[in-house]
Design a protein around this motif. Structure first.
Motif, PDB file in Angstrom:
ATOM      1  N   GLN A  27       0.827  -1.198   0.000  1.00 40.69           N
ATOM      2  CA  GLN A  27       0.000   0.000   0.000  1.00 40.69           C
ATOM      3  C   GLN A  27       0.865   1.253   0.000  1.00 40.69           C
ATOM      4  N   LEU A  28       1.874   1.249   0.842  1.00 42.51           N
ATOM      5  CA  LEU A  28       2.757   2.412   0.880  1.00 42.51           C
ATOM      6  C   LEU A  28       3.461   2.611  -0.462  1.00 42.51           C
ATOM      7  N   ILE A  29       3.982   1.497  -0.988  1.00 47.16           N
ATOM      8  CA  ILE A  29       4.662   1.591  -2.286  1.00 47.16           C
ATOM      9  C   ILE A  29       3.680   2.020  -3.371  1.00 47.16           C
ATOM     10  N   GLY A  30       2.450   1.461  -3.347  1.00 46.24           N
ATOM     11  CA  GLY A  30       1.454   1.789  -4.352  1.00 46.24           C
ATOM     12  C   GLY A  30       1.060   3.251  -4.301  1.00 46.24           C
ATOM     13  N   VAL A  31       0.803   3.759  -3.091  1.00 48.15           N
ATOM     14  CA  VAL A  31       0.420   5.169  -2.968  1.00 48.15           C
ATOM     15  C   VAL A  31       1.526   6.065  -3.494  1.00 48.15           C
ATOM     16  N   TYR A  32       2.747   5.735  -3.095  1.00 45.47           N
ATOM     17  CA  TYR A  32       3.872   6.566  -3.551  1.00 45.47           C
ATOM     18  C   TYR A  32       4.038   6.467  -5.078  1.00 45.47           C
ATOM     19  N   PHE A  33       3.934   5.218  -5.592  1.00 45.31           N
ATOM     20  CA  PHE A  33       4.141   5.007  -7.026  1.00 45.31           C
ATOM     21  C   PHE A  33       3.051   5.687  -7.858  1.00 45.31           C
ATOM     22  N   VAL A  34       1.783   5.450  -7.474  1.00 45.87           N
ATOM     23  CA  VAL A  34       0.669   6.024  -8.230  1.00 45.87           C
ATOM     24  C   VAL A  34       0.712   7.549  -8.143  1.00 45.87           C
ATOM     25  N   SER A  35       1.013   8.040  -6.937  1.00 48.84           N
ATOM     26  CA  SER A  35       1.102   9.497  -6.799  1.00 48.84           C
ATOM     27  C   SER A  35       2.211  10.072  -7.671  1.00 48.84           C
ATOM     28  N   THR A  36       3.348   9.361  -7.686  1.00 50.61           N
ATOM     29  CA  THR A  36       4.460   9.835  -8.512  1.00 50.61           C
ATOM     30  C   THR A  36       4.096   9.792  -9.994  1.00 50.61           C
ATOM     31  N   VAL A  37       3.464   8.684 -10.433  1.00 54.38           N
ATOM     32  CA  VAL A  37       3.058   8.562 -11.840  1.00 54.38           C
ATOM     33  C   VAL A  37       2.051   9.651 -12.209  1.00 54.38           C
ATOM     34  N   LYS A  38       1.096   9.866 -11.310  1.00 54.89           N
ATOM     35  CA  LYS A  38       0.067  10.869 -11.570  1.00 54.89           C
ATOM     36  C   LYS A  38       0.693  12.252 -11.733  1.00 54.89           C
ATOM     37  N   HIS A  39       1.572  12.604 -10.779  1.00 55.18           N
ATOM     38  CA  HIS A  39       2.212  13.913 -10.877  1.00 55.18           C
ATOM     39  C   HIS A  39       3.107  14.009 -12.110  1.00 55.18           C
ATOM     40  N   SER A  40       3.767  12.913 -12.429  1.00 58.24           N
ATOM     41  CA  SER A  40       4.638  12.934 -13.613  1.00 58.24           C
ATOM     42  C   SER A  40       3.822  13.143 -14.895  1.00 58.24           C
ATOM     43  N   LEU A  41       2.679  12.413 -15.008  1.00 61.08           N
ATOM     44  CA  LEU A  41       1.821  12.567 -16.181  1.00 61.08           C
ATOM     45  C   LEU A  41       1.246  13.975 -16.264  1.00 61.08           C
ATOM     46  N   LYS A  42       0.818  14.503 -15.120  1.00 61.06           N
ATOM     47  CA  LYS A  42       0.257  15.842 -15.115  1.00 61.06           C
ATOM     48  C   LYS A  42       1.322  16.874 -15.483  1.00 61.06           C
ATOM     49  N   ASP A  43       2.522  16.668 -14.936  1.00 59.91           N
ATOM     50  CA  ASP A  43       3.596  17.621 -15.270  1.00 59.91           C
ATOM     51  C   ASP A  43       3.927  17.569 -16.759  1.00 59.91           C
ATOM     52  N   ASN A  44       3.986  16.335 -17.285  1.00 62.86           N
ATOM     53  CA  ASN A  44       4.279  16.208 -18.728  1.00 62.86           C
ATOM     54  C   ASN A  44       3.154  16.821 -19.580  1.00 62.86           C
ATOM     55  N   PHE A  45       1.921  16.542 -19.157  1.00 59.74           N
ATOM     56  CA  PHE A  45       0.761  17.087 -19.875  1.00 59.74           C
ATOM     57  C   PHE A  45       0.781  18.607 -19.858  1.00 59.74           C
ATOM     58  N   THR A  46       1.027  19.156 -18.688  1.00 57.73           N
ATOM     59  CA  THR A  46       1.071  20.627 -18.548  1.00 57.73           C
ATOM     60  C   THR A  46       2.227  21.215 -19.339  1.00 57.73           C
ATOM     61  N   ALA A  47       3.383  20.541 -19.247  1.00 59.01           N
ATOM     62  CA  ALA A  47       4.547  21.051 -19.995  1.00 59.01           C
ATOM     63  C   ALA A  47       4.281  21.027 -21.505  1.00 59.01           C
ATOM     64  N   ASN A  48       3.610  19.954 -21.966  1.00 55.36           N
ATOM     65  CA  ASN A  48       3.284  19.860 -23.391  1.00 55.36           C
ATOM     66  C   ASN A  48       2.354  20.998 -23.820  1.00 55.36           C
ATOM     67  N   LEU A  49       1.338  21.270 -22.993  1.00 54.26           N
ATOM     68  CA  LEU A  49       0.417  22.366 -23.301  1.00 54.26           C
ATOM     69  C   LEU A  49       1.144  23.715 -23.301  1.00 54.26           C
ATOM     70  N   ASN A  50       2.031  23.887 -22.323  1.00 51.35           N
ATOM     71  CA  ASN A  50       2.790  25.131 -22.258  1.00 51.35           C
ATOM     72  C   ASN A  50       3.686  25.304 -23.486  1.00 51.35           C
ATOM     73  N   ASP A  51       4.315  24.170 -23.856  1.00 48.50           N
ATOM     74  CA  ASP A  51       5.173  24.264 -25.060  1.00 48.50           C
ATOM     75  C   ASP A  51       4.357  24.652 -26.290  1.00 48.50           C
ATOM     76  N   GLN A  52       3.191  24.027 -26.441  1.00 47.84           N
ATOM     77  CA  GLN A  52       2.341  24.356 -27.599  1.00 47.84           C
ATOM     78  C   GLN A  52       1.861  25.808 -27.516  1.00 47.84           C
ATOM     79  N   ALA A  53       1.520  26.217 -26.282  1.00 46.14           N
ATOM     80  CA  ALA A  53       1.055  27.603 -26.132  1.00 46.14           C
ATOM     81  C   ALA A  53       2.183  28.581 -26.456  1.00 46.14           C
TER      82      ALA A  53
END
Length: 610
Positions: A27-53
């Motif tokens: 559970q601890l590993i999962g929470v940390y992993f999923v949270s990290t993946v989620k933040h990484s995807l969001k950061d990449n998504f946001t960075a991609n939008l910023n680059d396009q903008a």
């Protein structure tokens, strides 16, 4: 019941703990992993939008700068280029792109269904901030359909001047779908891992609890007294060393119990074969251990559950006084049994000390000192009787001697009578001292027997002849009866004559005139003959029968002394018969008569007399 017992076992607890540890870790590993993946995807998504903008803002900067000419001329080609950029170059799936002028009016949009917004002003806060040349305008919103969207507004700069803004709104459903798939993959992996962990936990718990169960089984066997079983040692780990230690403990316990049993048997053997009684009681005075001799001395059948005070027949206060911290002795007198005599016990109390706990009980050692007390009493009585027997004639002799000295010597008749009394008392003293010396020699076995072969019939006839004068004086009839088959006997004639003379003398003294005395001899068995003297005299009371052979004992003390008796005749007779290896008994009934019988051993043919 079995299931409930399983849930309380160490095996179940180990499995649960192991699974819970894995579950928590996952559970601890999962929470940390999923949270990290989620933040990484969001950061990449946001960075991609910023680059396009940023890219779009750079490309439309010239077009927006042309639209904002101060001469107010309108050029359609920049608008067309804006539509081209928005529709073709920067088309993002499910994303809305708007290009706005410096006043916030929509110049171009990527969504066909939102073409109506062209020419209208975008009033969002992010756009207002972008038109104020503020970058990093990001915002997450949830639309009316519940779709999460990312909104970004970037200012369009031309020569350091804000000429418009780029506004992008992109759906984040795909991102969250990706995160959800990761969650499902992780949950599936976690469940699979928990299943494998559970199986491994069962195997691991079994490897741990199986030796423990074996130890428990063997411990129960040891508790039941079976020490021959050994626990298998399956390794050199902690459980293996525990099994080895348990086997060593079982061996030592078996040896200790064996030694304890041996000591217990030795103690029981010692107690059962002791001539003294032993009773052990605890600190409350309750009897715990005893031997058969104690039961015999106390006259009880069992001591189980008895109190020591009740058993000894004393008060608890007196017993508490005897049961101190030091060894003490006390004399206890037993109540006589029916027809028996009073017993005397010496009880020695010794405390039982327990290490660091004081006194834990008491051991009472019982000794029967009845015979010792009797001997001591006999000694005291003997000294008193001898003193009395000697003092009486000495007092008489001194009295008559003083009377002679005071003038009775002048009267010849009186003096002759006094001298006769002095002579009689002197002879009596001589007889007494002679009897005492004779008894002393018999007691010390210094009187050697000079045996000779004698005919019993002739010996009894001679006894009757010696007392014929006294018999005629009292008109007593005497008869001698010897059964056929009585053999000749090896004996000390003088000693046996003394026995017979004493018995005949007593019979004559205590038989009234006209009475009858019978001397008889018969064969009691193959190795013994019996000689008896029976009279028809006054007899002896029953209360005196047990003491009749005691030294100085007289039934009628005054009459016996007047007849010249010393009270030692029957005692001497008993010692003489005992020295010959025989026994002497007396039977009497008051006013009927008395029979004294003694036995003599008959040596086997061909053997020498003792």
């Amino acid at each position: 019941m079995i299931g409930r017992r399983f849930f309380r076992t160490v095996q179940f607890k180990l499995i649960v703990i192991y699974v819970l540890l894995i579950l928590i870790a996952m559970q601890l590993i999962g929470v940390y992993f999923v949270s990290t993946v989620k933040h990484s995807l969001k950061d990449n998504f946001t960075a991609n939008l910023n680059d396009q903008a940023n890219l779009l803002s750079n490309m439309v900067a010239q077009s927006l700068a042309g639209l904002s000419e101060p001469d107010g001329r309108t050029d359609e080609s920049p608008a067309d280029s804006l539509n081209f950029f928005v529709h073709n170059l920067f088309g993002v799936s499910e994303a809305e792109i708007q290009v706005l002028d410096a006043n916030g009016k929509v110049l171009a949009t990527s969504q066909q269904d939102q073409q109506a917004y062209v020419g209208q002003k975008n009033t969002s806060l992010a756009v207002s901030r972008a038109l104020q040349s503020i970058r990093d305008n990001e915002e997450e919103v949830v639309d009316e359909d519940g779709v999460r969207k990312k909104m970004i507004a970037q200012p369009v700069m031309n020569e350091g001047k804000v000429v418009g803004a780029v506004y992008i709104v992109a759906s984040m459903n795909e991102l969250y779908d990706t995160v959800e798939r990761v969650n499902r993959i992780f949950v599936s992996g976690m469940l699979l891992a928990l299943g494998l962990t559970g199986v491994l936990g069962v195997l691991l718990a079994h490897t741990i609890t199986s030796p423990i169960k074996a130890l428990t089984k063997h411990a129960a066997a040891v508790a039941e007294g079976r020490f021959d079983q050994q626990v298998p040692v399956l390794g050199d780990d902690e459980i293996g060393r525990l099994s080895a230690a348990f086997n060593d403990m079982t061996k030592r316990l078996r040896e200790a119990l064996s030694v304890n049993e041996e000591e217990k048997e030795k103690l029981a053997s010692i107690l059962s074969n002791m001539s003294d009684g032993v009773v052990a009681a605890d600190e409350r005075g309750i009897v715990m251990v005893w031997n058969w001799r104690a039961l015999d001395l106390l006259g009880v059948s069992s001591c189980e559950g008895c109190g020591l005070a009740e058993l000894l027949g004393v008060s608890k206060e007196k017993l508490a006084d005897w049961m101190g911290t030091a060894t003490r002795s006390a004399i206890i007198r037993r109540e006589p049994a029916e027809g028996g005599e009073e017993g005397v016990l010496r009880v020695t109390f010794s405390p039982i000390h327990r290490r660091d706990e004081g006194i834990a009980g008491t051991i009472a050692v019982l000794q029967d000192v009845t015979e010792q007390e009797k001997l001591e009493q006999s000694r005291r009585e003997f000294v008193a009787n001898v003193s009395h027997e000697l003092r009486t004639p000495l007092t008489t002799i001194r009295s008559y001697a003083e009377a002679l000295e005071d003038g009775a010597l002048e009267e010849r008749q009186l003096a002759a009578r006094f001298i006769g009394v002095i002579r009689n008392e002197t002879e009596r003293m001589i007889r007494l001292v002679t009897d005492l010396l004779h008894l002393s020699r018999l007691d010390s076995q210094q009187a050697q027997l000079r045996r000779q072969k004698m005919n019993i019939s002739d010996m009894l006839d001679e006894v009757a002849d010696r007392f014929s004068f006294q018999l005629r004086q009292k008109a007593i009839r005497v008869s001698v009866r010897v059964e056929e088959g009585v053999p000749d006997v090896w004996l000390d004639r003088d000693q046996i004559d003394q026995v017979l003379d004493n018995l005949m003398s007593n019979a004559i003294k205590y038989t009234l005139d006209g009475g009858r005395i019978e001397l008889s001899a018969y064969r009691r068995d193959a190795s013994t003959i019996a000689i008896s003297v029976r009279d028809t005299g006054i007899g002896i009371p029953k209360k005196d029968l047990n003491h009749i052979f005691d030294r100085f004992y007289r039934v009628d003390k005054a009459r016996s002394r007047n007849m010249g008796g010393t009270g030692l005749g029957l005692s001497i007779a008993r010692e003489i018969v005992k020295a010959h290896g025989g026994t002497i008994t007396l039977e009497s009934e008051l006013n009927v008569g008395t029979t004294v019988t003694f036995t003599l051993p008959v040596p086997h043919e061909g053997s020498e007399p003792a």
